[in-house]
Design an enzyme around this catalytic site. Structure first.
Site, PDB file in Angstrom:
ATOM      1  N   ASN A  79       0.825  -1.207   0.000  1.00 20.87           N
ATOM      2  CA  ASN A  79       0.000   0.000   0.000  1.00 20.87           C
ATOM      3  C   ASN A  79       0.862   1.262   0.000  1.00 20.87           C
ATOM      4  O   ASN A  79       0.418   2.320  -0.432  1.00 20.87           O
ATOM      5  CB  ASN A  79      -0.916   0.025   1.225  1.00 20.87           C
ATOM      6  CG  ASN A  79      -1.992  -1.052   1.164  1.00 20.87           C
ATOM      7  OD1 ASN A  79      -2.655  -1.206   0.137  1.00 20.87           O
ATOM      8  ND2 ASN A  79      -2.156  -1.803   2.239  1.00 20.87           N
ATOM      9  N   ASP A 114       6.365  -0.041 -12.532  1.00 19.19           N
ATOM     10  CA  ASP A 114       7.249  -1.038 -11.962  1.00 19.19           C
ATOM     11  C   ASP A 114       8.618  -0.921 -12.617  1.00 19.19           C
ATOM     12  O   ASP A 114       8.765  -0.280 -13.649  1.00 19.19           O
ATOM     13  CB  ASP A 114       6.671  -2.441 -12.202  1.00 19.19           C
ATOM     14  CG  ASP A 114       5.445  -2.691 -11.335  1.00 19.19           C
ATOM     15  OD1 ASP A 114       5.358  -2.080 -10.254  1.00 19.19           O
ATOM     16  OD2 ASP A 114       4.595  -3.501 -11.736  1.00 19.19           O
ATOM     17  N   ARG A 167      -0.307  -9.812   0.065  1.00 19.56           N
ATOM     18  CA  ARG A 167       0.933  -9.260  -0.471  1.00 19.56           C
ATOM     19  C   ARG A 167       0.845  -9.152  -1.997  1.00 19.56           C
ATOM     20  O   ARG A 167       1.716  -9.563  -2.743  1.00 19.56           O
ATOM     21  CB  ARG A 167       2.149 -10.077  -0.022  1.00 19.56           C
ATOM     22  CG  ARG A 167       2.528  -9.655   1.398  1.00 19.56           C
ATOM     23  CD  ARG A 167       3.855 -10.187   1.854  1.00 19.56           C
ATOM     24  NE  ARG A 167       3.682 -11.456   2.526  1.00 19.56           N
ATOM     25  CZ  ARG A 167       4.432 -12.528   2.306  1.00 19.56           C
ATOM     26  NH1 ARG A 167       5.406 -12.497   1.435  1.00 19.56           N
ATOM     27  NH2 ARG A 167       4.217 -13.620   2.988  1.00 19.56           N
ATOM     28  N   ASP A 180      -2.757  -2.888  -7.021  1.00 22.70           N
ATOM     29  CA  ASP A 180      -3.162  -2.285  -8.295  1.00 22.70           C
ATOM     30  C   ASP A 180      -4.661  -2.474  -8.542  1.00 22.70           C
ATOM     31  O   ASP A 180      -5.351  -1.555  -8.988  1.00 22.70           O
ATOM     32  CB  ASP A 180      -2.333  -2.851  -9.453  1.00 22.70           C
ATOM     33  CG  ASP A 180      -2.290  -4.374  -9.484  1.00 22.70           C
ATOM     34  OD1 ASP A 180      -2.739  -5.027  -8.508  1.00 22.70           O
ATOM     35  OD2 ASP A 180      -1.822  -4.918 -10.497  1.00 22.70           O
TER      36      ASP A 180
END
Ligand SMILES: *[C@@H]1O[C@H](CO)[C@@H](O)[C@H](O)[C@H]1NC(C)=O
Length: 340
Positions: A123, A141, A228, A232
């Site tokens: 987050n 990313d 985990r 998105d």
């Protein structure tokens, strides 16, 4: 520059610690990211440039990350580049060296800063930051390179759709009627999720994601922490809820996907293949199947804790070709304008 500003910050912090009341210094040191008075006045944010937030995690990708940051920093559209380092076990020495290299070997106009995330939570990549001086933010990313023209085009698409999520990589939710649950998949003709491999959004949505939505959003954020994964997808929920519309998929001329295992679901790899070219649907590896299953579970969990299915489908892709196609509303759907 980075080192200098770090030293300045330290100096200022010590100054506060030693010369002011402890309560004041503590507030200076541990600021609440959701304290909106600490954030910039939205009216002062620039809208002609974008701030790039790149997620970094694996040390083996540092050279790639460095070139990615340098490329963005050289773009006149970019106001600043932040590398958000999410791996808590990376030695400080490595990060200090990386930070040094970033300043030494980048000649772009936009400053690059390396920030160690204070929490390993996924987050945290969406935390609002007072240092962001633009209305638009690019979340990406460390595994995807986009060519400069496609990047500029995506930014223009955002400028004409500033409330929407803009991305190059799309996925979809769907319902499994027999098992009565949500699944995560790819449809050839529609999508409802853009990935953080490359996602442009309003700065304000960072605040909505991290601080808005009361206890329901707090539960949704803890779904992300437990899985985990799926931060998105949750951002797509937040923006769809806010706008009542799905994301906008943009076609890239050239995208190189270095493949991050975390993103490995259906193996799209290449931005050019976009919506329809989703190869490898058959013969899914078990790891990919597992990844898809977990993402489907996230969608079901978000639906449950948020009390509704906010995701909305979009149709078609905006491409930057001859005559610059745009998206037009037609019968409640977005289609290429030349298809009218
Ligand atoms: C920094 O740059 C040097 C020289 O190019 C290189 O050998 C080293 O691996 C780099 N380190 C990091 C952490 O980027």
């Amino acid at each position: 520059m980075n080192l200098v500003s770090t030293i300045q910050t330290l100096f200022v912090s010590f100054f506060f610690v030693f010369f002011f009341k402890p309560s004041l210094s503590l507030r200076t040191l541990t600021s609440d990211p959701c304290d909106s008075t600490a954030l910039r006045d939205p009216r002062t944010l620039r809208s002609d440039q974008i701030t790039v937030l790149i997620n970094g995690y694996s040390e083996s990708r540092i050279p790639l990350l460095q070139s990615l940051a340098a490329t963005y920093s050289a773009s006149p559209l970019v106001s600043a580049v932040f590398i958000l380092w999410g791996n808590p076990s990376t030695p400080s020495q490595t990060l200090a060296e990386f930070s040094h290299n970033l300043t030494a070997f980048s000649f772009g106009s936009a400053p690059i800063s390396l920030i160690r995330q204070s929490s390993p939570s996924l987050n945290a990549r969406f935390l609002p930051r007072p240092s962001i001086a633009t209305v638009a933010v690019l979340i990406c990313d460390d595994d995807v390179e986009i060519d400069a023209k496609s990047f500029a085009f995506a930014f223009r698409v955002w400028e004409s759709n500033p409330d929407r999520l803009i991305g190059f990589f799309a996925r979809s939710h769907d319902i499994d009627l027999t098992r009565k649950k949500w699944i995560y998949t790819i449809h050839p003709d529609k999508y409802s999720i853009v990935l953080t491999k490359f996602m442009i959004l309003k700065n304000r949505y960072l605040f909505e994601y991290s601080c808005g939505g009361g206890s329901a959003m707090a539960r949704a954020r803890s779904v992300v922490d437990r899985a985990r994964n799926c931060e998105d997808i949750l951002m797509n929920f937040v923006v769809a809820e806010e706008t009542g519309a799905g994301p906008v998929l943009v076609g890239a001329n050239w995208a190189r996907d270095w493949g991050d295992a975390r993103n490995e679901d259906i193996g799209d790899g290449d931005g050019r293949r976009g919506l329809s070219g989703t190869v490898a649907q058959v013969g899914l590896s078990s790891r990919r199947a597992e990844h898809r299953k977990r993402r489907g579970e996230c969608i079901s969990e978000f639906h449950r804790v948020l009390g509704k299915m906010a995701l909305r489908y979009s149709y078609g892709k905006v491409v930057n070709s001859v005559g610059e196609q745009g998206l037009c509303q037609k019968g409640g759907k977005l289609v290429f304008c030349d298809q009218n």
